[in-house]
Write an enzyme that holds these catalytic residues in place. Structure first.
Site, PDB file in Angstrom:
ATOM      1  N   TYR A   1      -0.350  -1.940 -11.949  1.00  0.00           N
ATOM      2  CA  TYR A   1      -1.774  -1.953 -12.309  1.00  0.00           C
ATOM      3  C   TYR A   1      -2.013  -1.321 -13.678  1.00  0.00           C
ATOM      4  O   TYR A   1      -3.055  -0.718 -13.921  1.00  0.00           O
ATOM      5  CB  TYR A   1      -2.615  -1.281 -11.203  1.00  0.00           C
ATOM      6  CG  TYR A   1      -2.294  -1.847  -9.836  1.00  0.00           C
ATOM      7  CD1 TYR A   1      -2.723  -3.123  -9.498  1.00  0.00           C
ATOM      8  CD2 TYR A   1      -1.517  -1.144  -8.922  1.00  0.00           C
ATOM      9  CE1 TYR A   1      -2.392  -3.685  -8.271  1.00  0.00           C
ATOM     10  CE2 TYR A   1      -1.178  -1.700  -7.687  1.00  0.00           C
ATOM     11  CZ  TYR A   1      -1.622  -2.958  -7.368  1.00  0.00           C
ATOM     12  OH  TYR A   1      -1.282  -3.513  -6.160  1.00  0.00           O
TER      13      TYR A   1
ATOM     14  N   CYS B   1     -15.420   2.174 -27.388  1.00  0.00           N
ATOM     15  CA  CYS B   1     -16.797   2.661 -27.369  1.00  0.00           C
ATOM     16  C   CYS B   1     -17.339   2.739 -25.951  1.00  0.00           C
ATOM     17  O   CYS B   1     -18.242   1.990 -25.556  1.00  0.00           O
ATOM     18  CB  CYS B   1     -17.662   1.748 -28.222  1.00  0.00           C
ATOM     19  SG  CYS B   1     -16.932   1.504 -29.835  1.00  0.00           S
TER      20      CYS B   1
ATOM     21  N   PRO C   1       4.749  -5.104  -0.934  1.00  0.00           N
ATOM     22  CA  PRO C   1       4.632  -3.918  -1.788  1.00  0.00           C
ATOM     23  C   PRO C   1       4.466  -4.284  -3.262  1.00  0.00           C
ATOM     24  O   PRO C   1       5.084  -5.229  -3.745  1.00  0.00           O
ATOM     25  CB  PRO C   1       5.969  -3.205  -1.565  1.00  0.00           C
ATOM     26  CG  PRO C   1       6.937  -4.315  -1.292  1.00  0.00           C
ATOM     27  CD  PRO C   1       6.166  -5.399  -0.580  1.00  0.00           C
ATOM     28  N   GLY C   2       3.638  -3.550  -3.957  1.00  0.00           N
ATOM     29  CA  GLY C   2       3.494  -3.718  -5.397  1.00  0.00           C
ATOM     30  C   GLY C   2       3.846  -2.404  -6.076  1.00  0.00           C
ATOM     31  O   GLY C   2       4.919  -2.214  -6.643  1.00  0.00           O
TER      32      GLY C   2
ATOM     33  N   GLY D   1       0.772  -1.241   0.000  1.00  0.00           N
ATOM     34  CA  GLY D   1       0.000   0.000   0.000  1.00  0.00           C
ATOM     35  C   GLY D   1       0.799   1.285   0.000  1.00  0.00           C
ATOM     36  O   GLY D   1       0.212   2.372  -0.011  1.00  0.00           O
TER      37      GLY D   1
HETATM   38  C1  LIG Z   1      -2.913  -5.433  -3.692  1.00  0.00           C
HETATM   39  C2  LIG Z   1      -2.311  -5.968  -2.463  1.00  0.00           C
HETATM   40  C3  LIG Z   1      -1.005  -5.621  -2.111  1.00  0.00           C
HETATM   41  C4  LIG Z   1      -0.174  -4.624  -2.891  1.00  0.00           C
HETATM   42  O1  LIG Z   1      -0.633  -3.333  -2.760  1.00  0.00           O
HETATM   43  P1  LIG Z   1       0.236  -2.075  -3.327  1.00  0.00           P
HETATM   44  O2  LIG Z   1      -0.615  -0.913  -3.056  1.00  0.00           O
HETATM   45  O3  LIG Z   1       0.457  -2.310  -4.774  1.00  0.00           O
HETATM   46  O4  LIG Z   1       1.517  -2.051  -2.559  1.00  0.00           O
HETATM   47  C5  LIG Z   1      -0.462  -6.210  -0.982  1.00  0.00           C
HETATM   48  N1  LIG Z   1      -1.174  -7.091  -0.225  1.00  0.00           N
HETATM   49  C6  LIG Z   1      -2.439  -7.444  -0.532  1.00  0.00           C
HETATM   50  C7  LIG Z   1      -3.148  -8.407   0.318  1.00  0.00           C
HETATM   51  C8  LIG Z   1      -3.045  -6.883  -1.653  1.00  0.00           C
HETATM   52  O5  LIG Z   1      -4.303  -7.223  -1.949  1.00  0.00           O
END
Ligand SMILES: *Cc1c(COP(=O)(O)O)cnc(C)c1O
Length: 404
Positions: free
Chosen positions: A367, A338, A269-270, A233
């Site tokens: 994403y 569309c 983290p993503g 997050g």
């Molecule tokens: C989506 C998700 C993440 C990654 O969130 P980011 O905002 O991209 O860091 C981590 N843990 C869980 C359980 C998620 O669903």
């Protein structure tokens, strides 16, 4: 990314050359930026050396995940497909955690067979299902329980997950019940408390609050957790004025938590790892002007990049070749799909554009491609990586024959 002699470039490669060679729309990832992000992340939290599990859902390119694996990261997966992909990329199963509210029996069986680190369960029913399957396999399975800490992440409502009205995790009361239930089980071994309160969090205070809740509940449950999984997050800066999460402040809050809790921290983290490494190049197909509104119609659309349509996200947009001729008109940048939500941004004082000019949308590494679809039967774009002046195609453009 910067302008070199008025040509927008990613590391040492001009976007115009990428477009010429690979066509548009094309996703481009900077491996230099990826390295910097991972190193900054690691350094910020190195005093307690957390296990960093990259959230696969943010970017599912196997070549990119292989690169991430080289830095020693694990993976957070939310489906069997993502688990298979993480394993294919060579990630150690002992560094994989499985999250999600709706894991099927099949997915649980597969995760148990692959001996991953943790299945983070999100309900009583899921724990019973894990227990049933592990019993039938005569195994003891390591699990975590996801707590819903009822903490407002102060982010977009579409990506908030830690409030009691969200579907994720279990309440404090259920959590304590499930800890007691797990203690008595012969086939599950409770190892972890997990939380994830949302995405694109820019202020450390919600995290601080979350840690206080976690601390209180760990004490109340009177149980020794080997792991505390704090989720992901961490927010990034999408526009110039936007701030990003202060890792130092978050680090201080965690260190304080660890003073009275002896456990290993896991992060998932993503966005903070891959968000700012990606750009999407697109070509102007038509410019359509009327006395009501003006449109720049791009060859990229919401199927390629869904964040604007899905979350109202706004990605910084830049011209590939700078001319310093500024338009006085207001333009809406849209795709050919569309749907009226197929629009990216509205800009005033943008550089004057002509048909066939190129633009780049920034910070689309997370994403972006992973949310892409074939809507309107459009093939998914090419993905390339850039390392210095070296370009690699890490995923070819889908062929229409594959779709028809
Ligand atoms: C989506 C998700 C993440 C990654 O969130 P980011 O905002 O991209 O860091 C981590 N843990 C869980 C359980 C998620 O669903």
């Amino acid at each position: 990314m910067k302008y070199i002699n008025k040509n927008l470039s990613i590391e040492k490669v001009k976007f115009s050359n990428i477009a010429k060679k690979f066509g548009t729309p094309t996703y481009c990832y900077s491996y230099g930026q990826l390295k910097e992000n991972i190193n900054t992340f690691k350094k910020s939290f190195n005093s307690f050396s957390p296990l960093i599990c990259f959230a696969i859902k943010s970017n599912t390119n196997v070549n990119l995940i292989r690169e991430i694996k080289k830095f020693g990261l694990g993976a957070d997966v939310v489906s069997m497909g993502e688990l298979m992909l993480a394993l294919k990329a060579g990630i150690d199963p002992k560094k994989i955690v499985f999250s999600g509210v709706g894991k099927t029996s099949n997915e649980i069986r597969y995760a148990i067979d692959k001996k991953i680190l943790l299945i983070n369960a999100e309900s009583k029913s899921e724990i019973r299902e894990i227990e049933k399957i592990s019993k039938s396999k005569k195994k003891i399975v390591n699990i975590g329980i996801r707590l819903n800490p009822n903490t407002d992440a102060k982010t977009l409502k579409q990506i908030s997950t830690g409030k009691k009205e969200n579907k994720f995790g279990v309440s404090e009361k259920t959590f304590i019940e499930l800890v007691n239930y797990s203690k008595l089980s012969k086939n599950i071994n409770l190892k972890c408390l997990s939380v994830h309160i949302g995405s694109q969090i820019l202020d450390y205070k919600p995290y601080e609050k979350m840690l206080k809740v976690v601390d209180r509940i760990v004490k109340k449950s009177n149980y020794k957790f080997d792991f505390i999984d704090l989720g992901g997050g961490m927010g990034i800066s999408y526009e110039k004025s936007n701030k990003k999460l202060n890792y130092q402040k978050y680090n201080i809050a965690i260190k304080k938590f660890l003073k009275s809790n002896d456990c290993k921290i896991i992060f998932e983290p993503g966005r903070s790892i891959v968000g700012n490494i990606g750009s999407l190049i697109s070509k102007v197909i038509y410019i359509k002007e009327s006395n009501k509104k003006n449109f720049i119609i791009l060859d990229a659309a919401m199927n390629d990049l869904m964040r604007p349509a899905l979350y109202g996200a706004n990605h910084k947009t830049l011209p590939v070749v700078k001319t310093n001729q500024i338009s006085k008109k207001v333009y809406e940048f849209v795709g050919p799909i569309c749907e009226s939500t197929d629009k990216f941004t509205t800009l005033k004082h943008f550089q004057k554009l002509k048909e066939k000019d190129l633009v780049v949308m920034c910070d689309v590494g997370a994403y972006g491609m992973s949310l892409s679809s074939n809507y309107n039967l459009r093939p998914k774009p090419t993905e390339i990586s850039v390392k210095g002046s070296k370009i690699n195609v890490i995923k070819k453009r889908q062929k229409l024959e594959e779709l028809i």
